[in-house]
Design a protein around this motif. Structure first.
Motif, mmCIF file in Angstrom:
data_model
loop_
_atom_site.group_PDB
_atom_site.id
_atom_site.type_symbol
_atom_site.label_atom_id
_atom_site.label_comp_id
_atom_site.label_asym_id
_atom_site.label_seq_id
_atom_site.Cartn_x
_atom_site.Cartn_y
_atom_site.Cartn_z
ATOM 1 N N THR A 2 0.866 -1.182 0.000
ATOM 2 C CA THR A 2 0.000 0.000 0.000
ATOM 3 C C THR A 2 0.898 1.225 0.000
ATOM 4 O OG1 THR A 2 -1.664 -1.218 1.251
ATOM 5 C CG2 THR A 2 -1.866 1.179 1.212
ATOM 6 N N LEU A 3 0.704 2.073 -1.001
ATOM 7 C CA LEU A 3 1.600 3.196 -1.211
ATOM 8 C C LEU A 3 0.846 4.517 -1.180
ATOM 9 C CD1 LEU A 3 3.303 1.613 -4.320
ATOM 10 C CD2 LEU A 3 4.149 1.563 -1.983
ATOM 11 N N GLY A 4 1.474 5.526 -0.646
ATOM 12 C CA GLY A 4 0.930 6.873 -0.743
ATOM 13 C C GLY A 4 1.438 7.534 -2.011
ATOM 14 N N ASN A 5 0.919 8.720 -2.288
ATOM 15 C CA ASN A 5 1.352 9.441 -3.478
ATOM 16 C C ASN A 5 1.334 10.941 -3.176
ATOM 17 O OD1 ASN A 5 1.810 10.583 -5.947
ATOM 18 N ND2 ASN A 5 0.336 9.310 -7.044
ATOM 19 N N PRO A 6 2.486 11.548 -2.875
ATOM 20 C CA PRO A 6 2.517 12.967 -2.544
ATOM 21 C C PRO A 6 2.243 13.877 -3.741
ATOM 22 C CG PRO A 6 4.742 12.111 -2.619
ATOM 23 C CD PRO A 6 3.815 10.927 -2.775
ATOM 24 N N ASN A 7 2.166 13.318 -4.948
ATOM 25 C CA ASN A 7 1.897 14.121 -6.142
ATOM 26 C C ASN A 7 0.431 14.081 -6.574
ATOM 27 O OD1 ASN A 7 4.576 15.023 -6.531
ATOM 28 N ND2 ASN A 7 5.100 12.987 -7.272
ATOM 29 N N ILE A 8 -0.433 13.625 -5.690
ATOM 30 C CA ILE A 8 -1.864 13.597 -5.999
ATOM 31 C C ILE A 8 -2.385 15.027 -6.092
ATOM 32 C CG2 ILE A 8 -4.104 13.114 -4.907
ATOM 33 C CD1 ILE A 8 -3.042 10.757 -6.334
ATOM 34 N N ASP A 9 -3.134 15.300 -7.147
ATOM 35 C CA ASP A 9 -3.773 16.610 -7.302
ATOM 36 C C ASP A 9 -5.030 16.676 -6.460
ATOM 37 O OD1 ASP A 9 -1.924 17.540 -9.146
ATOM 38 O OD2 ASP A 9 -3.052 16.767 -10.861
ATOM 39 N N PRO A 10 -5.460 17.880 -6.093
ATOM 40 C CA PRO A 10 -6.759 18.001 -5.430
ATOM 41 C C PRO A 10 -7.886 17.728 -6.425
ATOM 42 C CG PRO A 10 -5.772 20.173 -5.751
ATOM 43 C CD PRO A 10 -4.774 19.166 -6.228
ATOM 44 N N THR A 11 -9.064 17.455 -5.903
ATOM 45 C CA THR A 11 -10.243 17.371 -6.761
ATOM 46 C C THR A 11 -10.545 18.783 -7.231
ATOM 47 O OG1 THR A 11 -11.130 15.466 -5.575
ATOM 48 C CG2 THR A 11 -12.687 16.765 -6.860
ATOM 49 N N ARG A 12 -10.632 18.965 -8.536
ATOM 50 C CA ARG A 12 -10.958 20.274 -9.111
ATOM 51 C C ARG A 12 -12.169 20.106 -10.007
ATOM 52 N NH1 ARG A 12 -4.978 20.608 -9.668
ATOM 53 N NH2 ARG A 12 -4.282 22.257 -8.270
ATOM 54 N N ALA A 13 -13.108 21.061 -9.910
ATOM 55 C CA ALA A 13 -14.333 20.963 -10.706
ATOM 56 C C ALA A 13 -14.907 22.343 -10.972
ATOM 57 C CB ALA A 13 -15.363 20.106 -9.984
#
Length: 191
Positions: free
Chosen positions: A94-105
């Motif tokens: 199980t890995l995290g991802n510090p480059n995840i973008d926020p939800t944008r809409a």
């Protein structure tokens, strides 16, 4: 209430500027020992919005609104580290991802309200949401770790392989009863 021609109307306009400075810290394992990993990232968003209400009659109101919105991912998703769980022949990384973008809409709303009696209303509302990006969990089962196509760090692949000879080739080959799974958050564009 302001007048626009013969139709009374009210509304507001807004603009929000958001700067995010993110510093993610987490542990992962390299050759059996924990290693502290730090990832830094900065991003910004300009978020305009407006709302209008038109009094079409004494008992009839038309409302319209639009906004650009964002929501940051859960903190646990942003860890640069990872964990490996072993249960019998099953291994799950199980890995995290510090480059995840926020939800944008971009949100659009339109509503019609009819006040037909005191303290009574009948309303019809329509909305449209254009989702530009959305973090989503990704689980890959029985994945062969060759060149880490999902961005899995080599050290996590080593921990998930279970044996050093397989990991030295950076390929995990498993028998029919061994399952390997990887869970990681990824960016999705639109829906």
């Amino acid at each position: 209430m302001r007048r626009s021609g013969a139709t009374p109307c009210a509304g507001n306009v807004g603009l929000r500027y958001v700067e995010t400075s993110q510093n993610s810290v987490g542990y992962t394992f390299v050759t059996g020992g924990p290693v502290l990993i730090t990832a830094k990232r900065d991003y910004s968003d300009t978020l305009p919005s407006f709302n209008l209400a038109f009094d079409l009659a004494n008992d009839l109101v038309l409302r319209a609104g639009a906004a650009k919105v964002m929501s940051r991912p859960a903190l646990g998703t942003l860890t640069p580290g990872g964990t490996v769980n072993v249960s019998g022949n099953n291994r799950v990384a199980t890995l995290g991802n510090p480059n995840i973008d926020p939800t944008r809409a971009k949100n659009y709303d339109l509503g019609l309200e009819w006040y037909f009696a005191p303290e009574s209303m009948l309303a019809l509302a329509l909305f449209y949401k254009d989702i530009e990006s959305r973090p989503q969990g990704l689980t890959v089962t029985n994945q062969v770790f060759t060149g880490n196509p999902f961005g899995i760090p080599d050290n996590v692949a080593v921990a998930a392989c279970g044996t050093l000879p397989n990991c030295a080739r950076r390929t995990c080959r498993s028998g029919p009863s061994t399952r390997r799974s990887t869970a990681r958050a990824v960016n999705l564009k639109g829906f």
